[in-house]
Design a protein around this motif. Sequence first.
Motif, PDB file in Angstrom:
ATOM      1  N   ASP A 119       0.855  -1.190   0.000  1.00 34.19           N
ATOM      2  CA  ASP A 119       0.000   0.000   0.000  1.00 34.19           C
ATOM      3  C   ASP A 119       0.887   1.235   0.000  1.00 34.19           C
ATOM      4  OD1 ASP A 119      -2.854   1.106   0.394  1.00 34.19           O
ATOM      5  OD2 ASP A 119      -1.707   2.158   1.911  1.00 34.19           O
ATOM      6  N   ASN A 120       0.389   2.311  -0.580  1.00 36.64           N
ATOM      7  CA  ASN A 120       1.188   3.538  -0.680  1.00 36.64           C
ATOM      8  C   ASN A 120       1.450   4.180   0.683  1.00 36.64           C
ATOM      9  OD1 ASN A 120      -1.649   4.094  -0.688  1.00 36.64           O
ATOM     10  ND2 ASN A 120      -1.231   6.197  -1.256  1.00 36.64           N
ATOM     11  N   CYS A 121       0.554   3.995   1.643  1.00 36.75           N
ATOM     12  CA  CYS A 121       0.716   4.634   2.956  1.00 36.75           C
ATOM     13  C   CYS A 121       0.989   3.635   4.080  1.00 36.75           C
ATOM     14  CB  CYS A 121      -0.529   5.451   3.303  1.00 36.75           C
ATOM     15  SG  CYS A 121      -0.739   6.933   2.282  1.00 36.75           S
ATOM     16  N   GLY A 122       0.666   2.375   3.878  1.00 37.70           N
ATOM     17  CA  GLY A 122       0.915   1.392   4.927  1.00 37.70           C
ATOM     18  C   GLY A 122      -0.307   0.518   5.178  1.00 37.70           C
ATOM     19  N   ILE A 123      -0.048  -0.715   5.611  1.00 34.80           N
ATOM     20  CA  ILE A 123      -1.090  -1.701   5.868  1.00 34.80           C
ATOM     21  C   ILE A 123      -1.449  -1.694   7.349  1.00 34.80           C
ATOM     22  CG2 ILE A 123      -1.681  -4.143   5.807  1.00 34.80           C
ATOM     23  CD1 ILE A 123      -1.532  -2.884   3.067  1.00 34.80           C
ATOM     24  N   ALA A 124      -2.758  -1.639   7.626  1.00 32.11           N
ATOM     25  CA  ALA A 124      -3.225  -1.708   9.018  1.00 32.11           C
ATOM     26  C   ALA A 124      -3.504  -3.147   9.426  1.00 32.11           C
ATOM     27  CB  ALA A 124      -4.469  -0.847   9.206  1.00 32.11           C
ATOM     28  N   SER A 125      -4.141  -3.922   8.548  1.00 33.27           N
ATOM     29  CA  SER A 125      -4.475  -5.301   8.913  1.00 33.27           C
ATOM     30  C   SER A 125      -4.671  -6.142   7.669  1.00 33.27           C
ATOM     31  CB  SER A 125      -5.745  -5.357   9.776  1.00 33.27           C
ATOM     32  OG  SER A 125      -6.881  -4.930   9.029  1.00 33.27           O
ATOM     33  N   VAL A 126      -4.343  -7.438   7.813  1.00 32.82           N
ATOM     34  CA  VAL A 126      -4.604  -8.446   6.780  1.00 32.82           C
ATOM     35  C   VAL A 126      -5.320  -9.599   7.459  1.00 32.82           C
ATOM     36  CG1 VAL A 126      -3.608 -10.010   5.082  1.00 32.82           C
ATOM     37  CG2 VAL A 126      -2.525  -7.796   5.512  1.00 32.82           C
ATOM     38  N   THR A 127      -6.513  -9.919   6.969  1.00 29.84           N
ATOM     39  CA  THR A 127      -7.328 -10.937   7.626  1.00 29.84           C
ATOM     40  C   THR A 127      -7.709 -12.022   6.639  1.00 29.84           C
ATOM     41  OG1 THR A 127      -8.264  -9.190   9.023  1.00 29.84           O
ATOM     42  CG2 THR A 127      -9.352 -11.332   9.076  1.00 29.84           C
ATOM     43  N   PRO A 128      -6.993 -13.168   6.625  1.00 31.40           N
ATOM     44  CA  PRO A 128      -7.473 -14.306   5.833  1.00 31.40           C
ATOM     45  C   PRO A 128      -8.486 -15.094   6.652  1.00 31.40           C
ATOM     46  CG  PRO A 128      -5.327 -14.795   6.757  1.00 31.40           C
ATOM     47  CD  PRO A 128      -5.689 -13.410   7.220  1.00 31.40           C
ATOM     48  N   ILE A 129      -9.591 -15.496   6.018  1.00 30.83           N
ATOM     49  CA  ILE A 129     -10.594 -16.286   6.733  1.00 30.83           C
ATOM     50  C   ILE A 129     -10.019 -17.650   7.106  1.00 30.83           C
ATOM     51  CG2 ILE A 129     -12.835 -17.420   6.477  1.00 30.83           C
ATOM     52  CD1 ILE A 129     -13.767 -15.075   4.850  1.00 30.83           C
ATOM     53  N   ASN A 130      -9.201 -18.219   6.231  1.00 30.82           N
ATOM     54  CA  ASN A 130      -8.552 -19.500   6.505  1.00 30.82           C
ATOM     55  C   ASN A 130      -7.045 -19.323   6.373  1.00 30.82           C
ATOM     56  OD1 ASN A 130     -11.274 -20.081   4.937  1.00 30.82           O
ATOM     57  ND2 ASN A 130     -10.967 -21.741   6.385  1.00 30.82           N
ATOM     58  N   GLU A 131      -6.318 -19.835   7.356  1.00 28.60           N
ATOM     59  CA  GLU A 131      -4.871 -19.684   7.352  1.00 28.60           C
ATOM     60  C   GLU A 131      -4.238 -20.690   6.385  1.00 28.60           C
ATOM     61  OE1 GLU A 131      -3.167 -17.458   8.840  1.00 28.60           O
ATOM     62  OE2 GLU A 131      -4.642 -16.572  10.203  1.00 28.60           O
ATOM     63  N   ARG A 132      -3.098 -20.293   5.829  1.00 27.40           N
ATOM     64  CA  ARG A 132      -2.319 -21.223   5.009  1.00 27.40           C
ATOM     65  C   ARG A 132      -1.904 -22.413   5.857  1.00 27.40           C
ATOM     66  NH1 ARG A 132       2.613 -19.676   3.218  1.00 27.40           N
ATOM     67  NH2 ARG A 132       2.905 -18.403   5.071  1.00 27.40           N
ATOM     68  N   GLY A 133      -2.056 -23.621   5.264  1.00 29.07           N
ATOM     69  CA  GLY A 133      -1.635 -24.824   5.966  1.00 29.07           C
ATOM     70  C   GLY A 133      -2.655 -25.347   6.948  1.00 29.07           C
ATOM     71  N   SER A 134      -3.849 -24.768   6.991  1.00 26.76           N
ATOM     72  CA  SER A 134      -4.875 -25.260   7.904  1.00 26.76           C
ATOM     73  C   SER A 134      -5.669 -26.390   7.254  1.00 26.76           C
ATOM     74  CB  SER A 134      -5.815 -24.121   8.320  1.00 26.76           C
ATOM     75  OG  SER A 134      -6.470 -23.558   7.192  1.00 26.76           O
ATOM     76  N   LEU A 135      -6.486 -27.073   8.049  1.00 34.46           N
ATOM     77  CA  LEU A 135      -7.272 -28.209   7.572  1.00 34.46           C
ATOM     78  C   LEU A 135      -8.565 -27.705   6.953  1.00 34.46           C
ATOM     79  CD1 LEU A 135      -7.555 -31.341   7.473  1.00 34.46           C
ATOM     80  CD2 LEU A 135      -8.867 -31.143   9.604  1.00 34.46           C
ATOM     81  N   PHE A 136      -8.816 -28.115   5.716  1.00 30.86           N
ATOM     82  CA  PHE A 136     -10.042 -27.754   5.019  1.00 30.86           C
ATOM     83  C   PHE A 136     -10.937 -28.985   4.946  1.00 30.86           C
ATOM     84  CE2 PHE A 136      -7.193 -24.458   3.855  1.00 30.86           C
ATOM     85  CZ  PHE A 136      -7.959 -23.358   3.534  1.00 30.86           C
ATOM     86  N   GLU A 137     -12.200 -28.815   5.264  1.00 28.86           N
ATOM     87  CA  GLU A 137     -13.148 -29.921   5.217  1.00 28.86           C
ATOM     88  C   GLU A 137     -13.478 -30.288   3.774  1.00 28.86           C
ATOM     89  OE1 GLU A 137     -16.549 -28.764   7.433  1.00 28.86           O
ATOM     90  OE2 GLU A 137     -15.545 -28.923   9.384  1.00 28.86           O
ATOM     91  N   VAL A 138     -13.977 -31.527   3.616  1.00 22.92           N
ATOM     92  CA  VAL A 138     -14.425 -31.962   2.294  1.00 22.92           C
ATOM     93  C   VAL A 138     -15.510 -31.013   1.796  1.00 22.92           C
ATOM     94  CG1 VAL A 138     -15.734 -33.748   1.091  1.00 22.92           C
ATOM     95  CG2 VAL A 138     -13.799 -34.379   2.554  1.00 22.92           C
ATOM     96  N   GLY A 139     -15.423 -30.641   0.527  1.00 19.91           N
ATOM     97  CA  GLY A 139     -16.334 -29.657  -0.050  1.00 19.91           C
ATOM     98  C   GLY A 139     -15.537 -28.467  -0.562  1.00 19.91           C
ATOM     99  N   THR A 140     -16.229 -27.387  -0.835  1.00 21.03           N
ATOM    100  CA  THR A 140     -15.587 -26.179  -1.376  1.00 21.03           C
ATOM    101  C   THR A 140     -15.632 -25.060  -0.346  1.00 21.03           C
ATOM    102  OG1 THR A 140     -16.147 -26.759  -3.658  1.00 21.03           O
ATOM    103  CG2 THR A 140     -15.657 -24.455  -3.206  1.00 21.03           C
ATOM    104  N   THR A 141     -14.481 -24.498  -0.065  1.00 21.94           N
ATOM    105  CA  THR A 141     -14.353 -23.388   0.878  1.00 21.94           C
ATOM    106  C   THR A 141     -13.776 -22.187   0.138  1.00 21.94           C
ATOM    107  OG1 THR A 141     -13.927 -24.908   2.711  1.00 21.94           O
ATOM    108  CG2 THR A 141     -13.294 -22.606   3.035  1.00 21.94           C
ATOM    109  N   THR A 142     -14.378 -21.033   0.336  1.00 18.79           N
ATOM    110  CA  THR A 142     -13.851 -19.799  -0.250  1.00 18.79           C
ATOM    111  C   THR A 142     -12.888 -19.147   0.734  1.00 18.79           C
ATOM    112  OG1 THR A 142     -15.855 -19.421  -1.559  1.00 18.79           O
ATOM    113  CG2 THR A 142     -14.427 -17.525  -1.183  1.00 18.79           C
ATOM    114  N   VAL A 143     -11.671 -18.935   0.284  1.00 22.20           N
ATOM    115  CA  VAL A 143     -10.654 -18.258   1.098  1.00 22.20           C
ATOM    116  C   VAL A 143     -10.617 -16.792   0.669  1.00 22.20           C
ATOM    117  CG1 VAL A 143      -8.213 -18.133   1.707  1.00 22.20           C
ATOM    118  CG2 VAL A 143      -9.300 -20.359   1.299  1.00 22.20           C
TER     119      VAL A 143
END
Length: 258
Positions: free
Chosen positions: A147-171
């Motif tokens: 960002d041109n001025c700086g990042i305040a927060s980054v929020t992923p709903i699912n973390e990298r390397g976490s367990l995803f259940e069978v089915g489709t999950t939107t990250v």
Amino acid sequence: LLPVGVTTVTYTAIDVNGNTLISTFSITIEDLELPQFVSPTGDIQVSSEPGLCDAVVNWAEVVATDACGIQSLTGTHTSGDRFPLGETTVEYNAIDSHGNSQQHSFQVVVVDEELPTIAGLPADLTTSSMPGVCGATVAWGEPIIDDNCGIASVTPINERGSLFEVGTTTVTYTIVDVNDNVTEASFTVTINDVENPVISEMPSDLLLDNDPGERGAVATWELPTASDNCSISSFESDHASGDQFPVGTTVVTYTAID
């Protein structure tokens, strides 16, 4: 019309015999009129320059006038200066030739309207469930966030390397910069369940004599069980323990569906 300053007025009287009398007095004209700004500049609002957290700001030349003349005109900033994000007060001071001064000020407001950026997110991901688990651990590369001025927060709903259940999950990644501009970016993770159910404790083949006077026999057995890495949707048999079976060989089939 007398000029600003002290003017001496002299009266001279001469009689018929040449006698003379001179009398004087002074008139003082003070300059009390303040300088005036011609077409004074109003407040200015601009967006920060692309990729930067500030901006160059220009305005029309500031001009002051006075009946007796301007001695000096100074400002805290000049047109073409670079201004930081936020509000800055620009002040001009005009002084006339007799020391009278007048001030004019306006605000330069630089706002950040540039959205944060995110790069390096994967395309939609598809994989199979892990053995014995109703899901799978999925990882992806760390995205590049800026960002041109700086990042305040980054929020992923699912973390990298976490367990995803069978089915489709939107990250979804939600990035908020220090000035509350928000960018969202998403991809999907699909986990396919490829593991078949397991049927346990199936009875061995049964060999029975016909019941007395009957052309068959009633057969009973301990019921088997079904399990699955996710869950069992149905567990059925084409025969039940306690049914009567005809003479001959009958195949009993259990079907488990997850």
